[in-house]
Design a protein around this motif. Sequence first.
Motif, short mmCIF file in Angstrom:
data_model
loop_
_atom_site.label_atom_id
_atom_site.label_comp_id
_atom_site.label_asym_id
_atom_site.label_seq_id
_atom_site.Cartn_x
_atom_site.Cartn_y
_atom_site.Cartn_z
N ARG A 174 0.86 -1.18 0.00
CA ARG A 174 0.00 0.00 0.00
C ARG A 174 0.90 1.24 0.00
O ARG A 174 2.07 1.16 0.34
N ARG A 175 0.33 2.37 -0.33
CA ARG A 175 1.09 3.60 -0.41
C ARG A 175 0.45 4.67 0.50
O ARG A 175 -0.75 4.63 0.79
N ALA A 176 1.29 5.64 0.87
CA ALA A 176 0.83 6.81 1.65
C ALA A 176 1.66 8.01 1.25
O ALA A 176 2.89 7.94 1.22
N ILE A 177 0.97 9.08 0.89
CA ILE A 177 1.65 10.31 0.44
C ILE A 177 1.50 11.35 1.56
O ILE A 177 0.38 11.65 2.01
N ARG A 178 2.63 11.88 1.99
CA ARG A 178 2.64 12.89 3.06
C ARG A 178 3.46 14.09 2.63
O ARG A 178 4.34 13.98 1.76
N THR A 179 3.18 15.20 3.32
CA THR A 179 3.95 16.42 3.10
C THR A 179 4.83 16.66 4.30
O THR A 179 4.33 16.79 5.42
N GLU A 180 6.11 16.73 4.09
CA GLU A 180 7.08 16.96 5.17
C GLU A 180 7.81 18.27 4.92
O GLU A 180 7.53 18.99 3.96
N GLU A 181 8.78 18.55 5.80
CA GLU A 181 9.53 19.80 5.68
C GLU A 181 10.31 19.86 4.37
O GLU A 181 10.51 20.92 3.78
N THR A 182 10.74 18.68 3.92
CA THR A 182 11.52 18.64 2.66
C THR A 182 10.63 18.59 1.44
O THR A 182 11.13 18.59 0.31
N GLY A 183 9.34 18.48 1.60
CA GLY A 183 8.44 18.41 0.47
C GLY A 183 7.57 17.16 0.51
O GLY A 183 7.65 16.35 1.44
N PRO A 184 6.74 16.94 -0.53
CA PRO A 184 5.87 15.77 -0.57
C PRO A 184 6.71 14.49 -0.65
O PRO A 184 7.71 14.41 -1.36
N THR A 185 6.29 13.44 0.07
CA THR A 185 6.95 12.13 0.03
C THR A 185 5.89 11.06 -0.13
O THR A 185 4.70 11.26 0.14
N VAL A 186 6.34 9.89 -0.58
CA VAL A 186 5.47 8.73 -0.70
C VAL A 186 6.09 7.61 0.11
O VAL A 186 7.29 7.34 0.04
N THR A 187 5.27 6.96 0.91
CA THR A 187 5.70 5.84 1.74
C THR A 187 5.02 4.57 1.23
O THR A 187 3.79 4.55 1.08
N LEU A 188 5.84 3.54 0.98
CA LEU A 188 5.34 2.25 0.51
C LEU A 188 5.66 1.20 1.56
O LEU A 188 6.80 1.09 2.03
N SER A 189 4.66 0.42 1.91
CA SER A 189 4.86 -0.65 2.89
C SER A 189 3.96 -1.83 2.52
O SER A 189 2.93 -1.67 1.85
N GLY A 190 4.39 -3.03 2.95
CA GLY A 190 3.61 -4.22 2.62
C GLY A 190 4.35 -5.47 2.98
O GLY A 190 5.27 -5.48 3.81
N GLN A 191 4.00 -6.59 2.28
CA GLN A 191 4.59 -7.89 2.55
C GLN A 191 4.98 -8.58 1.24
O GLN A 191 4.31 -8.41 0.21
#
Length: 256
Positions: A174-191
């Motif tokens: 699955r994916r998750a898109i967040r906005t951090e101090e350095t800019g937008p990021t995408v986090t991918l996690s799973g099995q």
Amino acid sequence: MELACPNCGTRFRVADDAVGSGGRQVRCGACGHSWRAFPEEAAAAPSEPTAQPPAASDTADTVEPEAIAAAVAEKTAAAPAPPLETGQGADSLPQDLAAPVRRRPQPLPPPETGPRWGLLIGWLLFFAVVAGLLGGGWYFRDQVVAQVPETTRLYDLLGIPVDQAGPAFVLDWRRAIRTEETGPTVTLSGQVINATDAPLPAPQLAVVLLNAQGNQIDSWAVEVDGGPIAPGEARDFATKGPWPEAASDVSVRLLQ
């Protein structure tokens, strides 16, 4: 000997043995009339008229024999006898020339045709190609199904067994898109799940970012830690990276 044409009276001087005892077919060189001449005819042919001796009362106009002979010789030299014209044989010249007979032209026979080797060779090549395709489709059926999965149904209809080996690993992510101090990021996690009946080395993953047109704009590799994965085991993974403004989608793939 001499021959006289019974049609026009022209005389011919020929050799004594030209006619022969059995007669010979001859043709007049002056009028073209033909007849069969015999030696008797030559013997019976009238000779040139000879001058009659004058009567006793005409002693003043007496003609000497030498003058008569000279006159006959002069006439003979002035009109030479035409050559004897004959065919190739005694009876070769036809007596009656029939009118030409008009014959309908006969159709030409069809040309003889030999064995059609070209057609036979063409059929042999066709069957050879078909046999090659069928043999290749049978021998390489596993590779064909792997490249074109739609052919599985065709092999099933024909009753041809195919080794449909499934994927060694199954990804659940699955994916998750967040906005951090350095800019937008995408986090991918799973099995990563081992779908075989034997332990396998942990695979390497690839994260691919795509734009709205489906073109790749960025990518990075992900290592799955923990050593070999047991049969049926699910191994967790997680990764994070920048999410560009042009990014529209993300994909996770197996590299090995």
